[in-house]
Design a protein around this motif. Sequence first.
Motif, PDB file in Angstrom:
ATOM      1  N   LEU A 122      69.700-104.975 -61.688  1.00 30.99           N
ATOM      2  CA  LEU A 122      68.618-105.902 -61.364  1.00 30.99           C
ATOM      3  C   LEU A 122      68.883-107.233 -62.044  1.00 30.99           C
ATOM      4  CD1 LEU A 122      67.287-103.178 -60.571  1.00 30.99           C
ATOM      5  CD2 LEU A 122      65.142-104.164 -61.348  1.00 30.99           C
ATOM      6  N   GLN A 123      68.727-108.301 -61.280  1.00 34.40           N
ATOM      7  CA  GLN A 123      68.857-109.655 -61.804  1.00 34.40           C
ATOM      8  C   GLN A 123      67.585-110.010 -62.581  1.00 34.40           C
ATOM      9  OE1 GLN A 123      71.785-111.319 -61.507  1.00 34.40           O
ATOM     10  NE2 GLN A 123      72.475-109.448 -60.489  1.00 34.40           N
ATOM     11  N   PRO A 124      67.611-111.046 -63.412  1.00 34.88           N
ATOM     12  CA  PRO A 124      66.407-111.440 -64.162  1.00 34.88           C
ATOM     13  C   PRO A 124      65.230-111.689 -63.214  1.00 34.88           C
ATOM     14  CG  PRO A 124      68.307-112.709 -64.908  1.00 34.88           C
ATOM     15  CD  PRO A 124      68.747-111.925 -63.703  1.00 34.88           C
ATOM     16  N   GLY A 125      64.117-111.048 -63.484  1.00 35.13           N
ATOM     17  CA  GLY A 125      62.921-111.222 -62.673  1.00 35.13           C
ATOM     18  C   GLY A 125      62.941-110.506 -61.333  1.00 35.13           C
ATOM     19  N   GLN A 126      64.024-109.827 -61.001  1.00 36.00           N
ATOM     20  CA  GLN A 126      64.123-109.148 -59.711  1.00 36.00           C
ATOM     21  C   GLN A 126      63.283-107.883 -59.703  1.00 36.00           C
ATOM     22  OE1 GLN A 126      68.062-107.731 -58.646  1.00 36.00           O
ATOM     23  NE2 GLN A 126      67.451-107.352 -56.522  1.00 36.00           N
ATOM     24  N   LYS A 127      62.535-107.694 -58.599  1.00 36.56           N
ATOM     25  CA  LYS A 127      61.768-106.475 -58.382  1.00 36.56           C
ATOM     26  C   LYS A 127      62.312-105.798 -57.137  1.00 36.56           C
ATOM     27  CE  LYS A 127      57.149-104.574 -57.794  1.00 36.56           C
ATOM     28  NZ  LYS A 127      55.709-104.841 -57.740  1.00 36.56           N
ATOM     29  N   VAL A 128      62.544-104.500 -57.226  1.00 38.11           N
ATOM     30  CA  VAL A 128      63.057-103.738 -56.089  1.00 38.11           C
ATOM     31  C   VAL A 128      62.209-102.490 -55.870  1.00 38.11           C
ATOM     32  CG1 VAL A 128      65.440-104.542 -56.333  1.00 38.11           C
ATOM     33  CG2 VAL A 128      64.725-102.468 -57.504  1.00 38.11           C
TER      34      VAL A 128
END
Length: 185
Positions: A122-128
């Motif tokens: 996950l990238q910074p701030g990424q929500k999946v």
Amino acid sequence: MLGIAVGMIALSFASVPLYRRFCQVTGWGGTTQTVTINNSKIYNREFIVQFNADTDPHLPWTFKPDQHSVKVKVGQNAIISYSALNNGNIPVAGTAIHNVTPLKAGQYFVKTQCFCFGQQILQPGQKVHMPVTFFIDPKIMDDRELRNLKTITLSYTFYRHDSPELEKAVKKYEEKNSSSPTRIN
């Protein structure tokens, strides 16, 4: 003698992956089964499947199930999802350890798709949203020890990939499951 010593060292390094594979194949210790296609007949017996999510404190993620439970008939495909959010300021890879309780039900809980089959980045701030597709194997209906079972819990704990915490959790999981025998059908 040197060949035996080298063989013993190689076997010690191979023991963890071999043990994981053994648990995956047999369902021993609450380990779920995996297949690519569900060819099962659907039966009327229903289970409530609950979902749990935990995150190791060393992983800067928020991780939770998108729904807390579903009703599923034996043999019926079900799809649910979990959400993960990277609260950190750098990309982070995570790996989930899963378990099913009661442990005996793990051999009948079959996943056809799961985020737990590999690491997640996950990238910074990424929500999946991470899906899990599963079904309960009809063989559970032949298990007299589980005839009164109504609720199964699928639980995941996410750890930072390649971390000492993940290795400790895997070792603890394997030790716990090696001391709790499960009848294999």
